[in-house]
Every structure is written in structure tokens, then in C-alpha cells.
Design an enzyme around this catalytic site. Structure first.
Site, PDB file in Angstrom:
ATOM      1  N   HIS A   1      35.870  28.567  14.857  1.00 39.38           N
ATOM      2  CA  HIS A   1      34.796  29.319  15.523  1.00 39.38           C
ATOM      3  C   HIS A   1      34.782  29.048  17.027  1.00 39.38           C
ATOM      4  CE1 HIS A   1      32.850  30.929  11.917  1.00 39.38           C
ATOM      5  NE2 HIS A   1      33.236  29.804  11.339  1.00 39.38           N
TER       6      HIS A   1
ATOM      7  N   GLU B   1      33.087  30.531  19.116  1.00 35.37           N
ATOM      8  CA  GLU B   1      31.714  30.719  19.606  1.00 35.37           C
ATOM      9  C   GLU B   1      30.873  29.457  19.436  1.00 35.37           C
ATOM     10  OE1 GLU B   1      31.450  31.471  15.234  1.00 35.37           O
ATOM     11  OE2 GLU B   1      32.876  31.950  16.830  1.00 35.37           O
TER      12      GLU B   1
ATOM     13  N   CYS C   1      38.109  33.418  11.831  1.00 33.95           N
ATOM     14  CA  CYS C   1      37.858  32.853  10.503  1.00 33.95           C
ATOM     15  C   CYS C   1      38.257  33.851   9.389  1.00 33.95           C
ATOM     16  CB  CYS C   1      36.409  32.413  10.385  1.00 33.95           C
ATOM     17  SG  CYS C   1      36.164  31.091   9.181  1.00 33.95           S
TER      18      CYS C   1
END
Length: 360
Positions: free
Chosen positions: A338, A340, A254
Site C-alpha cells: 500500500h 498510500e 494489492c
């Protein structure tokens, strides 16, 4: 808690009425007005440092409907300047999320016509605004104007404002795994969880840490985290990254992607209304997949400014913006989403495995 009339006042003059939640203990606040299309994850959004300085508008109508749990938080505090939605859970069964926001001093506006508001933001683009209480339109406009002007005086390096100010070391779960340095640009907790699972040690450094200190730590790889604001306003970090290119493998997420893009010689630009949600389709030529991703950013890397050594490995299929880059000659890669997740799709988490393999 007392409920009274409130207004979201945009800098361009539009006013959206609603109900103010929290009574006298919650103050009027200003920030950039952004929207997220996810159907869940209000806790993760509110505690994500990437939302620093922003009033969060949720397109899903019902918020707070599954309560709250501190284990889901993406940092140690709530970062948003305000929370706007159609409905907020406020019943005998559960009003925990409402109470958590009010305790943190974050204004909540419910009963807002979020459909009309989001259509305006899509047409007009991201804009500053303020959540205020008041009885007259003129009064609220004057309050909002003063709040917005004051908020704009803060340091433009939002990354520095949310970053840790001291180093922190986390013991990893894999004794045979690599040692990773994280430059904290506003790092989400789940990125650290993903690293801990795969690493022997993770050390987190403040955003303005110099290259010499990273070299002294001598990690096997470096992660540039997510974070808020304009990548062009981030100080020190781009120079640090330039100095480290080609030394150890770098993985940006990001804001980390945007900073890496600039360090490699590219430029960034502001998107009209950003990408915020958990259903953004990505074409990934690195893993040879197409999958949905969780995204939260307002800027992108400009394709035509990237040097020839940089490969575009990920593309956002909604608007064909650059969503990931890879420069094997300088040992660097990054993604504009993202991997994650938390909450959101999980397919992109394999990118952490790809990163770890490059460090060994």
C-alpha cells in the site's frame, strides 16, 4: 457493557478462550482468521474493505488506546467479522473504539493468548474460524461449525461484494492534473486522497465495469485498487484490464496488482499466512530505494509464470516474493503493498507521482 466468556474456535479444532465484549447485542460470527503485526492503525484496518470476511487478530497487545476518529476511516463502514487482542481500552478515560465496534455488531475477544494463536497461524496457515459465546467446549464447537459452513456459502467474488455499485466522481485539487479512472475492487479512501491531491478529476467505477465504459470516459490513466479475497475468483475485472492494456497507463495496488498480473498472463497463488503489517521491507528498483511498506494480502503473483515483457521491479525482502511489476510495452505497473500508507511508512507514496508522470 457486559463481559462474558467467549471462544475463538478454528476449523481445525483448536479453541482459544477469552473474554467476550459487547454482551447480547453482538452476535457470534465466522470468517478467515488473519493476523496483523502493526502497532497502530486499528481503525484503518477494521474499515479497509480488504479485510472483508476476516476475523482480525492484532499482535500488539493494547488496542483502542488512542481512541477513534472517523476521519481515519478507510471506507464508510467496518468490514471485519471480529476483533481479537490481549487488551482493549475500557476505562473512564476512553472506551470509544470498543463501543464503536460493538455498535457495528462486531464481536471483540480480549484476554486471548495471541502469541500462541499467531504462532499456530504461522505454522498452520490462514484458516477459517468463529467467535462464539458458550459454556461448554462441545457447544462452542457445534456453533462454530455451523457458522463457518454458512459463511462459506457467500459469493466467492468478494471484490464485487465490497465494490461500489454506482459510479462516483470526485473533483481533484490540481486543475492541471490528469483525469483518472479507478476500478473499485475494495478501494481504500487514502488512495483516493493521494489521487485527488495530484489530479483534476477522479471517477470511481464498480468492479465489473466493462472496458467500453472506461474508454467512453476517456481517462488519462487507470488505477486498479486494493480489495479482498482470491484474485482467481474476481469476475469481469481481469477481462476489462486485458482489453485496456496498452491503451492508457494502468497502476495496480494489492488486489489490483494480482488482477493485473493475471491479465498480463501470469498466475497467482495463496500465501501460507499472508503479509499483514506496516514493517515489510521492499527493494524498489523503479525508485532505486529500499523502504518499509504497509501490506495486507493473502495472495501473490507467481514469478515463473510472468511473460518476458514483464519486469519485476519490487521484491519483498522477507521472503523474496514478487512485490511489484512493470510492463512498459503495455503501459502497466503494479505493487503488492500500500503506497498510500495511512497508517505506515510514507516513502512508497512517490509511486503515485511516478504513475501521474506516465499519464502526461
Amino acid at each position: 457493557m457486559k463481559t462474558e466468556k467467549g471462544f475463538l474456535v478454528l476449523e481445525s479444532g483448536e479453541i482459544y478462550p477469552g473474554l467476550w465484549q459487547g454482551g447480547e447485542r453482538v452476535r457470534d460470527r465466522a470468517g478467515e482468521v488473519v493476523f496483523n503485526t502493526s502497532h497502530s492503525g486499528y481503525e484503518e484496518m477494521a474499515t479497509d474493505p480488504s479485510y472483508f470476511g476476516q476475523i482480525l487478530v492484532l499482535t500488539a497487545p493494547q488496542q483502542g488506546n488512542y481512541g477513534e476518529n472517523d476521519e481515519c476511516w478507510e471506507s464508510e463502514r467496518i468490514w471485519i467479522e471480529g476483533f481479537v487482542c490481549v487488551e482493549m481500552q475500557n476505562s473512564w478515560r476512553d472506551k470509544s473504539w470498543r463501543e464503536k465496534l460493538c455498535k457495528a455488531g462486531v464481536p471483540i475477544m480480549t484476554d486471548v493468548d495471541t502469541r500462541r494463536l499467531v504462532l499456530h497461524l504461522r505454522e498452520r496457515g490462514t484458516i477459517w474460524g468463529a467467535l462464539v459465546r458458550g459454556t461448554s467446549i462441545d457447544e462452542t464447537r457445534e456453533k462454530a461449525k455451523a457458522l463457518i459452513a454458512e459463511k462459506k456459502k457467500i459469493d466467492l467474488d468478494w471484490v464485487h461484494l465490497v465494490s461500489r455499485k454506482e459510479e462516483q466522481t470526485l473533483k481533484g485539487d490540481n486543475p492541471r492534473g490528469p483525469k483518472i479512472a479507478v476500478l473499485d475492487l475494495g478501494c481504500k479512501t487514502n488512495s483516493l486522497r493521494e489521487l485527488k491531491r495530484r489530479c483534476s478529476e477522479v471517477r470511481i467505477f464498480p468492479s465489473r465495469t466493462g472496458a467500453a465504459r472506461i474508454r467512453e470516459y476517456n481517462p488519462d490513466g487507470i488505477l486498479l485498487s486494493n480489495g479482498p479475497g482470491d484474485p482467481g475468483d474476481v469476475k469481469e475485472t481481469p477481462n476489462t484490464v486485458r482489453d485496456l492494456l496498452g491503451w492508457k497507463f494502468i497502476f495496480g495496488i494489492c488486489m489490483g496488482h494480482q488482477v493485473l498480473g493475471r491479465a498480463l498472463g501470469g498466475e497467482t497463488y495463496k500465501l501460507k499466512f499472508g503479509h499483514r503489517g506496516s514493517n515489510h521491507p521492499i527493494k524498489d528498483s523503479l525508485l532505486n530505494k529500499i523502504y518499509m511498506s504497509s501490506q495486507n494480502h493473502g495472495y501473490a503473483v507467481k514469478l515463473e509464470t510472468l511473460p518476458k515483457s514483464v519486469q519485476v521491479t519490487h521484491v519483498n525482502l522477507n521472503d523474496n516474493t514478487v512485490a511489484g511489476i512493470y510492463d512498459p510495452s503495455r503501459k502497466a505497473m503494479s505493487v503488492q503493498f500500500h503506497p498510500e500508507s495511512h497508517p505506515g511508512p510514507h516513502e512508497a507514496s512517490e509511486l503515485f507521482d511516478f504513475f501521474i508522470r506516465q499519464t502526461q
